[in-house]
Design an enzyme around this catalytic site. Sequence first.
Site, PDB file in Angstrom:
ATOM      1  N   ALA A  53     -17.524  64.326  15.040  1.00 42.17           N
ATOM      2  CA  ALA A  53     -17.229  63.872  16.218  1.00 42.17           C
ATOM      3  C   ALA A  53     -15.480  65.149  16.119  1.00 42.17           C
ATOM      4  CB  ALA A  53     -16.324  62.239  16.562  1.00 42.17           C
ATOM      5  N   ASP A 237     -17.815  57.544  16.585  1.00 45.23           N
ATOM      6  CA  ASP A 237     -17.903  58.390  17.369  1.00 45.23           C
ATOM      7  C   ASP A 237     -16.733  58.122  18.675  1.00 45.23           C
ATOM      8  OD1 ASP A 237     -20.087  59.594  15.978  1.00 45.23           O
ATOM      9  OD2 ASP A 237     -19.835  61.361  17.322  1.00 45.23           O
TER      10      ASP A 237
HETATM   11  O1  MRU Z   1     -24.830  63.351  15.016  1.00 45.29           O
HETATM   12  P1  MRU Z   1     -23.859  64.160  14.045  1.00 45.29           P
HETATM   13  O2  MRU Z   1     -23.864  64.135  12.607  1.00 45.29           O
HETATM   14  O3  MRU Z   1     -22.478  64.613  14.724  1.00 45.29           O
HETATM   15  O4  MRU Z   1     -23.457  62.452  14.075  1.00 45.29           O
HETATM   16  C1  MRU Z   1     -22.124  61.964  12.930  1.00 45.29           C
HETATM   17  C2  MRU Z   1     -21.817  60.468  13.152  1.00 45.29           C
HETATM   18  O5  MRU Z   1     -21.775  59.480  13.597  1.00 45.29           O
HETATM   19  C3  MRU Z   1     -19.937  61.057  12.129  1.00 45.29           C
HETATM   20  O6  MRU Z   1     -20.963  59.425  11.932  1.00 45.29           O
HETATM   21  C4  MRU Z   1     -18.671  60.432  13.486  1.00 45.29           C
HETATM   22  O7  MRU Z   1     -19.053  61.709  14.094  1.00 45.29           O
HETATM   23  C5  MRU Z   1     -16.939  60.392  12.922  1.00 45.29           C
HETATM   24  S1  MRU Z   1     -17.755  61.810  12.107  1.00 45.29           S
HETATM   25  C6  MRU Z   1     -15.752  61.540  10.932  1.00 45.29           C
END
Ligand code: MRU
Length: 348
Positions: A53, A237
Amino acid sequence: MSSSKDVIQAIRSDQDVLYLLDQRHLPERVEYLTCQSGEEVANAIQALAVRGAPAIGIAGAYGLWLESVRLRGTRDFEHQLFRSAKRLEDSRPTAVNLSWALHEALKVINGLSQDAAIMELKAFADNLLTSDIKANRALGDSGLSLFSEPIRVLTHCNTGSLATGGYGTALGVIRSLFRENKLQEVFVDETRPLLQGARLTAWELHQERIPARLITDSMAASIMAKGWVNAVIVGADRIALNGDTANKIGTYSLAILAQYHHIPFYVAAPLSTFDSETLTGNDIVVEERNPEEIRVIKGRRISPEAFPAYNPAFDVTPGDMISAFITEQGIIKPPYDIALAHLKEQRT
Ligand code: MRU
């Protein structure tokens, strides 16, 4: 390309260019993708070359800056920039950090000349990057107050330097615990379907020699039952006003398992991930990705071709299953509707 031992620089800008550590190739090779337009950045976000995110918020802001450079001198500069912001925003809908960064960037350039807008967009993106690293370090350290004894942590997906400006959120807390000798071991969920845990979190932990073991997602219940997990720490997110939290698919299952085994379940996230416009988890749009990501692992087909598959990228964990949020401004404890309404007031 690290500025310090614990900050892998996954996002770096230079003269009219953005370099993104291409996470699709990790851990096999470290390769940077070069972007020179908003469209290239949107494609990189959509394809998960950059992900997590906070990282996609930062990349999106740089994407808008690149687009402003590309559009310099055009008559419909502002209109085109708005179109580019929409394209970037649509590249991934769930993480609030991306849409927030783009809306804030557009506010900053309102009424400015083209040259001034280009400069301000660059300054905005640079500031987002540096302030995210600062927030993560503070967040990591604020998590220390929750634990008095060295603990064994289970984490999911990748929330480290790769997913943020640097240091990480849940992985930032883990880094701080390790530094303070408060960490026995990390259990890393492989995180199907795209293996962010196995490929990325394992890579980050291995580089710093943080004690860790990889497990498949389906092993979490069993190691909890053995008493091997003292806390689950994950990222987020988007966090709704009542504490409902969208995060990588599989997070909700971990929350249920943690509750059953009486293990605290923490969400570590910077304040930029709290969405004061979203009342509950029901209002969060969960991105659905190409089913091919489930049918194929690293180029190898594992199910009959075109076999129907369902591929939501995230799930929503109810706020009442979350023991606390770990933020750069300290620990937020339930009841979340009151605590988060107060946070909203402070930020407006
Ligand atoms: O699909 P992604 O790899 O972007 O998903 C990422 C996540 O779900 C993380 O846990 C979230 O973005 C937090 S990152 C600090």
